[in-house]
Design an enzyme around this catalytic site. Structure first.
Site, PDB file in Angstrom:
ATOM      1  N   SER A  12       0.825  -1.206   0.000  1.00 37.33           N
ATOM      2  CA  SER A  12       0.000   0.000   0.000  1.00 37.33           C
ATOM      3  C   SER A  12       0.859   1.255   0.000  1.00 37.33           C
ATOM      4  CB  SER A  12      -0.884   0.016   1.246  1.00 37.33           C
ATOM      5  OG  SER A  12      -0.072   0.104   2.398  1.00 37.33           O
ATOM      6  N   CYS A  74       2.373  -6.810   1.773  1.00 30.14           N
ATOM      7  CA  CYS A  74       1.360  -6.042   2.501  1.00 30.14           C
ATOM      8  C   CYS A  74       0.390  -7.038   3.118  1.00 30.14           C
ATOM      9  CB  CYS A  74       0.633  -5.117   1.532  1.00 30.14           C
ATOM     10  SG  CYS A  74      -0.713  -4.186   2.278  1.00 30.14           S
ATOM     11  N   ASN A  75       0.377  -7.101   4.434  1.00 33.20           N
ATOM     12  CA  ASN A  75      -0.532  -8.042   5.108  1.00 33.20           C
ATOM     13  C   ASN A  75      -1.987  -7.724   4.792  1.00 33.20           C
ATOM     14  OD1 ASN A  75       1.204  -9.562   7.418  1.00 33.20           O
ATOM     15  ND2 ASN A  75       2.016  -7.535   7.009  1.00 33.20           N
ATOM     16  N   GLU A 152       4.458   6.619   6.499  1.00 34.31           N
ATOM     17  CA  GLU A 152       4.346   7.245   5.164  1.00 34.31           C
ATOM     18  C   GLU A 152       4.819   8.702   5.205  1.00 34.31           C
ATOM     19  OE1 GLU A 152       3.222   6.079   2.008  1.00 34.31           O
ATOM     20  OE2 GLU A 152       3.473   4.102   2.905  1.00 34.31           O
ATOM     21  N   CYS A 184       2.269  -5.899  10.002  1.00 40.12           N
ATOM     22  CA  CYS A 184       2.119  -4.889   8.954  1.00 40.12           C
ATOM     23  C   CYS A 184       3.527  -4.521   8.518  1.00 40.12           C
ATOM     24  CB  CYS A 184       1.394  -3.654   9.501  1.00 40.12           C
ATOM     25  SG  CYS A 184       1.435  -2.227   8.384  1.00 40.12           S
TER      26      CYS A 184
END
Ligand code: DGL
Length: 269
Positions: A12, A74-75, A152, A184
């Site tokens: 993501s 990405c989990n 992020e 994550c």
């Protein structure tokens, strides 16, 4: 598909770089493609059909770049999309999931804490893992809204990130968790801070290295391991503005790299 083709990795956002670095360590001669869907992060608060649509579109993009295998780094995307991806795309697909098995095998207190997005914890995939290991150990789950956003934004050690971690980690320790599963792929970048908050005696489990080894096995089985003797290359794409993505990816990858804009056309959402 040929052994000389690259491996496609996506997340993501930039969290999957924690997986990419283990893949680079395990497979130094492979060419790697990385897609950060940062323009749509976090996935954790998005509906599953949207995450599925993004995942399909990103895999199609990676295939257009000749990917011979895919790593879902990405989990959350694993929980929402891996079954669809495997049904749709006939190539090796390796996917992250919370490392409950090794944590359950190594805990001494019999209590493990899982840090992940709410969507991962609500997924069928996670329910299956919980059912498989929850009889032997006490599995405490903790959704961590806000942490992906902090990573992020490049805030790996600031006061706000620490406050969030204290809020999520300390209650798990109070309930005797001696092992924390990073469920994550953004969270390994917070591992130094998690270590400070949790103290030295708590084990922190990150499955990235195991995923890289599984990727090697899958490529070997499919006779797709690269025969190259030269060092592998990396190429990066992001759906965030490249001038935002480039400095952050360079910082986390520890190299000055170029980030390309992920083409919009094939991506729904
Ligand atoms: N790195 C993703 C994961 O492993 C973060 C998901 C999100 O964007 O919320 O779950």
């Amino acid at each position: 598909m040929a052994a000389s083709d690259p491996i496609g990795v996506f997340d993501s956002g930039i969290g999957g770089l924690s997986v990419l670095r283990e893949i680079r360590r395990e497979l130094p001669n492979e060419d790697l493609l990385y897609v950060a869907d940062s323009g749509h992060a976090p996935y954790g608060d998005k509906p599953a059909p949207l995450i599925e649509a993004r995942s399909i579109a990103i895999v199609e993009f990676l295939l257009s770049q000749r990917a011979k295998a895919i790593v879902v780094a990405c989990n959350t995307a694993t929980g929402a999309a891996v079954a669809t991806l495997r049904a749709r795309f006939p190539l090796p697909i390796v996917a992250m999931e919370p490392a409950i098995k090794p944590a359950a095998a190594s805990t001494r207190s019999g209590v493990i804490g899982v840090l992940a997005t709410g969507r991962t914890l609500a997924s069928e995939n996670f329910a299956r893992l919980h059912a498989r290991f929850g009889a032997d150990v006490d599995i405490l789950v903790q959704a961590c809204p806000g942490l992906v956003e902090q990573v992020e934004a490049g805030d790996l050690s600031g006061a706000e990130t620490r406050a969030l971690l204290e809020r999520y980690v300390l209650p798990l320790l109070e309930r005797q968790a001696d092992t924390l599963v990073l469920g994550c792929t953004h969270y390994p970048f917070l591992a130094p801070l998690i270590r400070e908050v949790a103290g030295p005696s708590v084990a922190i489990v990150d499955p990235s290295a195991a995923i890289a080894r599984e990727l090697r096995r899958r490529l070997a089985d499919a006779v797709l391991l690269s025969h190259e003797k030269r060092a592998g290359t990396e190429r990066f794409w992001s759906s965030a503005a490249p001038d935002q993505a480039q400095p952050l990816i360079s910082r986390l990858w520890r190299a000055g790299i170029e980030v390309w804009s992920l083409p919009n056309a094939p991506l729904p959402g």
